[in-house]
Design an enzyme around this catalytic site. Structure first.
Site, short mmCIF file in Angstrom:
data_model
loop_
_atom_site.label_atom_id
_atom_site.label_comp_id
_atom_site.label_asym_id
_atom_site.label_seq_id
_atom_site.Cartn_x
_atom_site.Cartn_y
_atom_site.Cartn_z
CG LEU A 108 -1.88 -1.02 0.91
CD1 LEU A 108 -2.46 -1.05 2.61
CD2 LEU A 108 -3.03 -0.88 0.08
N GLY A 109 1.70 1.53 1.03
CA GLY A 109 2.71 2.26 0.79
C GLY A 109 4.32 2.07 1.79
N GLY A 155 8.86 5.83 6.72
CA GLY A 155 9.69 5.98 7.61
C GLY A 155 10.10 4.78 8.40
CG PHE A 156 6.85 2.92 9.53
CD1 PHE A 156 5.89 2.10 8.44
CD2 PHE A 156 5.55 3.82 9.59
CE1 PHE A 156 5.24 1.83 7.78
CE2 PHE A 156 4.70 4.57 8.78
CZ PHE A 156 4.29 3.39 8.27
N GLY A 157 8.71 1.49 7.45
CA GLY A 157 8.93 0.09 6.73
C GLY A 157 7.75 0.58 6.21
N PRO A 158 7.20 -0.59 5.40
CG PRO A 158 7.53 -2.89 4.14
CD PRO A 158 8.59 -1.86 4.56
CB VAL A 159 1.64 -0.31 4.84
CG1 VAL A 159 0.26 -0.78 5.67
CG2 VAL A 159 2.46 0.64 5.95
CE LYS A 191 2.28 2.08 10.85
NZ LYS A 191 2.26 3.26 11.19
CG ASP A 241 2.05 14.22 11.24
OD1 ASP A 241 2.56 15.94 11.13
OD2 ASP A 241 3.19 13.58 10.25
#
Length: 410
Positions: free
Chosen positions: A59-60, A63-67, A81, A179
């Site tokens: 999906l995207g 900064g944490f990693g892929p989803v 996530k 945020d």
């Protein structure tokens, strides 16, 4: 959630002091939460649900990693996530989100289904939100904006307000999101808004008026007192909410506003129209067939009240929820001119030094630091993750120019 479970999590989460020491302490904490909440997923289950984390399911990337999108055997669609092994910032945000979302549950907050720990893999599992993020409808194309008629937009405005009220006043601890922006508002199959991405959130002690913290947020949404001085209170979320409200009404993005050469941003433009009794001219023309003029005008007034320069003049989210149920003309408070973004001065203020009156935002993007832009579901985008040297120097060397005590959180 049981009383025992809530008590455990309260003890586990130390306000304003999430530690990420070496040696796997964060893994141990996550294991405790997962076991206590009985929200554990096996790695095999998630691999199967995502077709072994296939790129077609992605999906995207944040900064944490892929989803990834996945589907469980019982038919439930999920968003998975996956923490990147190389991102220290991502690790901090990942663990913050895991800890905070363990204790929240609300119709207008994204639902964390569970956790997975498998060797060095750390994974969070959420409900999949089919319409993805608000910014994809609001800023991408006219056809996408047409899908958001006035009723949907008003319901989104109301839903975000209720979600923030829950986080600020009704959850186990007061949570400041830090945020709030269109890309962090997800829309479910019935267009119900869900506040997402809690990687930058902070807990807030009731006996404090504000906390000093590293600046983190997104250009165009950060409150002036927070951006310039690092003063964080719930009123920072209120400011961000007000920006989102005005974006929903206008269909315009604050951070790249260029419609009026005499207005430096969306807030200033809307305020000028409001003072000239022409506030409805700020409305997205696509809304004309579906709009309720009095309701639109009411939301514009509320958006301007939320984005006032002085945080003490901004309403609490409880007050916002009440105001949204009122009729136009029944709200006595009038908004004042928005401050210059990046300062706590109103536009009429003339400081002794040109430096003191300058805007951190205006025409100088180098004063903030952005991560890679990616407007994908469940990801933080265009995010300011650290304060710059010049900004922190100003914050540390100057006192509040108003000479006031720290702002109230409510």
């Amino acid at each position: 959630m049981s009383t025992k479970s809530s008590s455990f999590i309260k003890q586990l989460i130390k306000p304003f002091n999430f530690s990420f020491s070496k040696g796997g302490r964060e893994t141990e904490d996550l294991e405790k939460i997962a076991a206590n909440e009985q929200k554990q997923f096996s790695f095999e289950t998630l691999a199967q649900a995502t077709r072994n984390f296939h790129t077609d399911q992605k999906l995207g990337q944040g900064g944490f990693g892929p989803v990834y999108k996945g589907k469980l055997k019982d038919g439930r669609e999920i968003a998975v996530k996956k923490l990147s092994q190389t991102s220290n910032q991502g690790k901090r945000e990942f663990m913050t989100e895991a800890k905070l979302l363990a204790q929240v549950q609300h119709r207008n907050v994204v639902n964390l289904l569970g956790y997975c720990l498998h060797g060095s893999e750390k994974i969070l599992v959420y409900d999949y939100i089919p319409h993805e993020s608000l910014d994809k409808f609001l800023f991408k194309s006219e056809n996408q904006r047409r899908l958001l008629d006035w009723k949907k937009r008003f319901d989104i405005i109301s839903g975000i307000a209720k979600g923030l009220l829950y986080l600020h006043e009704d959850s186990h601890e007061c949570i400041i999101h830090r945020d709030i922006k269109a890309s962090n508002i997800l829309l479910d199959g019935k267009w119900v808004p869900k506040i997402a991405d809690f990687g930058m959130a902070r807990l807030y002690k009731e006996d404090k008026t504000h906390v000093q913290t590293r600046v983190a947020g997104t250009n165009g949404y950060m409150a002036p007192e927070y951006l310039l001085y690092g003063n964080l209170s719930v009123k920072a979320d209120v400011f961000s909410y007000g920006v989102v409200v005005l974006e929903l009404i206008s269909g315009l993005k604050n951070s790249n506003f260029n419609l009026d050469p005499d207005s430096s941003n969306l807030l200033e433009w809307v305020y000028k129209l409001y003072k000239n009794s022409n506030s409805l001219e700020a409305m997205d023309k696509i809304l004309t067939p579906s709009a309720i003029p009095e309701q639109v005008a009411l939301c514009i007034q509320i958006g301007l009240l939320c984005t006032q320069s002085d945080p003490q003049l901004r309403p609490s989210m409880r007050r916002v929820v009440v105001m949204l149920s009122k009729k136009l003309g029944t709200i006595e408070q009038e908004p004042v001119a928005p401050g210059i973004l990046g300062t706590r001065f109103s536009k009429g203020y003339k400081p002794n030094s040109t430096k003191e009156g300058s805007s951190v935002f205006s025409g100088n993007s180098s004063s903030t630091s952005n991560s890679n832009t990616n407007t994908s579901t469940h990801t933080n985008t265009n995010t300011v993750s650290t304060a710059t040297t010049s900004l922190s120097g100003v914050a540390n060397s100057r006192k509040d120019p108003h000479g006031k005590r720290p702002v109230s959180g409510h």
